[in-house]
Structure formats: structure tokens, C-alpha cells
Enzyme design. Structure first.
Site, PDB file in Angstrom:
ATOM      1  N   TYR A 230     -13.863  -4.254  10.518  1.00  0.00           N
ATOM      2  CA  TYR A 230     -12.568  -3.561  10.528  1.00  0.00           C
ATOM      3  C   TYR A 230     -11.821  -3.872  11.824  1.00  0.00           C
ATOM      4  O   TYR A 230     -10.631  -4.202  11.804  1.00  0.00           O
ATOM      5  CB  TYR A 230     -12.769  -2.047  10.381  1.00  0.00           C
ATOM      6  CG  TYR A 230     -11.469  -1.270  10.329  1.00  0.00           C
ATOM      7  CD1 TYR A 230     -10.559  -1.460   9.285  1.00  0.00           C
ATOM      8  CD2 TYR A 230     -11.134  -0.351  11.321  1.00  0.00           C
ATOM      9  CE1 TYR A 230      -9.364  -0.746   9.234  1.00  0.00           C
ATOM     10  CE2 TYR A 230      -9.944   0.380  11.276  1.00  0.00           C
ATOM     11  CZ  TYR A 230      -9.062   0.173  10.241  1.00  0.00           C
ATOM     12  OH  TYR A 230      -7.872   0.878  10.184  1.00  0.00           O
TER      13      TYR A 230
ATOM     14  N   GLY B 153       0.818  -1.216   0.000  1.00  0.00           N
ATOM     15  CA  GLY B 153       0.000   0.000   0.000  1.00  0.00           C
ATOM     16  C   GLY B 153       0.847   1.259   0.000  1.00  0.00           C
ATOM     17  O   GLY B 153       0.494   2.264   0.630  1.00  0.00           O
TER      18      GLY B 153
END
Ligand code: NDP
Length: 242
Positions: A148, A6
Site C-alpha cells: 500500500y 471511485g
């Protein structure tokens, strides 16, 4: 040589650039390769952009097969509070991307990691939600924040167990975790709901810069004093900034 997942956005991009400025070779492991090119350009010749989709284990496998030795693996990429979705392999999207993709990547690369594995968690690991017998939300209603939270708790539990196994095996590789507090990146605003409106305002009012948010991971990835199995984050009020 640092491998950062990322690295085309937010914290990963800031970490990659800081490492590049310090003279490291940086492998930017990114899903959206085009967004990685400007980051790589800032680093220069020591940057390599490589495609990696953590939500597809075939991509993880292919990536690992074509990767040589690295000193430090930084498992940074992540998504937050997205609508329900599944990875290419059928796992709930946040758990599959944030934890399982990195779990597979780390396992496949472990014999080539020389110094450290740093995995990005979050203070959201405290959100109740980890249900080992229903990680994919098949027996309970999908809750984006619980999903999450469980993915970020899994990032931490993975780090601790990896540390235990590395030490039991007599390895000199360190596993550590970090979190960035609350930092302004592209992570928020992905709920496709009214929540995006409020997170946009909150980002402007309360979030620290992505550069500041990248420091704990950089510390965990480079500082000689890091404790194996340690968890590093900002030292400010409520660990939100600093
Ligand atoms: P960004 O959205 O700016 O960056 C997330 C990165 O993850 C992007 O590069 C994105 O790539 C990548 N990514 C998403 N899905 C995949 C995938 N399937 N395969 C490969 N890469 C993927 O957010 P942040 O920089 O804030 O997030 C970095 C980490 O920090 C995350 O793990 C997040 O959970 C954690 N974190 C962030 C906080 C914050 O306040 N910002 C707070 C606590 C934790 P693409 O551009 O292709 O989408």
C-alpha cells in the site's frame, strides 16, 4: 466537468456530491456501477455513471476511448492492505489499482484534460517499501502495508513528474496531489485478518468524516491558489484531521 474515480463510495462519493452541489457536471468512474447510482441520483442530471475497473487495463483503455473533454481528473479510487492478488494484467493488486491504473488513465486522457489532474495519496506514502526492481513482490515476501505504501508513494512521485513534464511542455494543466488524513470510509477492514477488528474500532474512535476527508482533494481540484506540483492535506495534528 469533473471526472472522479471511485466516486461510488467514501471520499470519492463525498467529493462528487460536493462538486454536483456547486453546479459541476460529474462523471462517476466506478467499478461497482450499482453503488454509484444513489450518488448520481443525489447529484441529478449533471451526473454520469461510467464503468471503470482500474485493475484491468483493457477497461481503462475502453473507458478513455469513450471519454471526451474534462476540466479536472480526480484520481481518487484505491484499495488498502488487501491480501495478495494480481490485476488482470498481472501486476500486484494495490500497485496496479492505485498507481498503474491511474497512470494509464491519466496518460490516455491527458490531451482532453483542460485544467487539473489531482491524485490521491496518503500519509502511508511514508511506509518504507518502494522497490523499483520488485514492484510486484516477486522477489520478496508480500507485505500488505509495504505494498500500500509503495502505491501511495507512487501516486505522489507520479504527480511530481507529471507536473515537471507539463511545465516543461508549456502546458497550463496543473498536476497536484492530496491526502485525506484519516477518514471513515469503506477503505479499512479489507485485510481478511485480525487487523480488521482493530481498524473497525480505530475508525470509530479516531477517523474524521468522509466529508471532511474529501476537502483536501476538492481544494486541490478547485482552488485558484493551488500550486502546480502541490500536495494538500488536513492541517490538524499530525495531518490526521482538519
Ligand atoms: P473507499 O473504500 O470508501 O472507496 C474506494 C473507492 O475505490 C471505491 O469507490 C472503490 O470501488 C474504488 N475502487 C477500488 N478498486 C477499484 C478498481 N479496481 N477500479 C475502480 N475503482 C476501484 O475508500 P476511500 O474513500 O477512503 O478511498 C479513496 C482514496 O483515499 C484511496 O485512494 C485511498 O488510498 C485514499 N486514502 C484514504 C484514507 C482514509 O482514511 N479513508 C487515508 C489515506 C488515503 P468499489 O466500491 O467498486 O470497491
Amino acid at each position: 466537468t469533473f471526472l472522479v474515480t471511485g466516486a461510488n463510495s467514501g471520499l470519492g462519493a463525498e467529493a462528487a456530491k460536493a462538486l454536483g452541489r456547486a453546479g459541476a457536471t460529474v462523471i462517476l468512474a466506478c467499478r461497482t456501477v450499482a453503488k454509484a447510482e444513489p450518488v448520481a441520483a443525489e447529484i441529478g442530471d449533471r451526473a454520469q455513471v461510467r464503468r471503470l475497473d482500474l485493475a484491468d487495463l483493457a477497461s481503462v483503455r475502453e473507458f478513455a476511448e469513450n471519454t471526451g473533454e474534462v476540466d479536472v481528473l480526480i484520481n481518487n479510487a484505491g484499495i488498502m492492505a488487501v491480501p495478495y492478488g494480481r490485476t488482470a494484467d498481472g501486476f500486484e493488486m494495490q500497485f496496479g489499482t492505485n498507481h498503474l491504473g491511474h497512470f494509464a488513465l491519466t496518460g490516455l486522457l491527458l490531451d482532453r484534460v483542460k485544467d487539473r489532474v489531482v491524485t490521491m495519496s496518503s500519509f502511508a506514502h511514508q511506509i518504507p517499501g518502494l522497490k523499483l526492481d520488485d514492484l510486484n513482490f516477486e522477489q520478496r515476501k508480500y507485505n500488505r502495508w509495504a505494498a500500500y505504501g509503495q502505491s501511495k508513494l507512487a501516486n505522489l512521485l507520479f504527480t511530481y513528474e507529471l507536473d515537471r513534464r507539463l511545465r516543461a511542455a508549456g502546458s497550463t494543466v496543473t498536476a497536484a496531489a492530496s491526502h485525506p488524513g484519516y477518514s471513515k470510509t469503506e477503505l479499512t477492514g479489507r485485510t481478511e485478518s485480525y487487523q480488521d477488528f482493530f481498524s473497525n474500532i480505530s475508525d470509530k474512535l479516531f477517523a474524521q468524516s468522509a466529508y471532511m476527508g474529501s476537502l483536501p482533494a476538492l481544494f486541490a481540484a478547485t482552488d485558484p491558489s493551488v500550486t502546480p506540483g502541490g500536495y494538500y492535506g488536513p492541517d490538524g495534528l499530525l495531518e490526521v484531521a482538519g
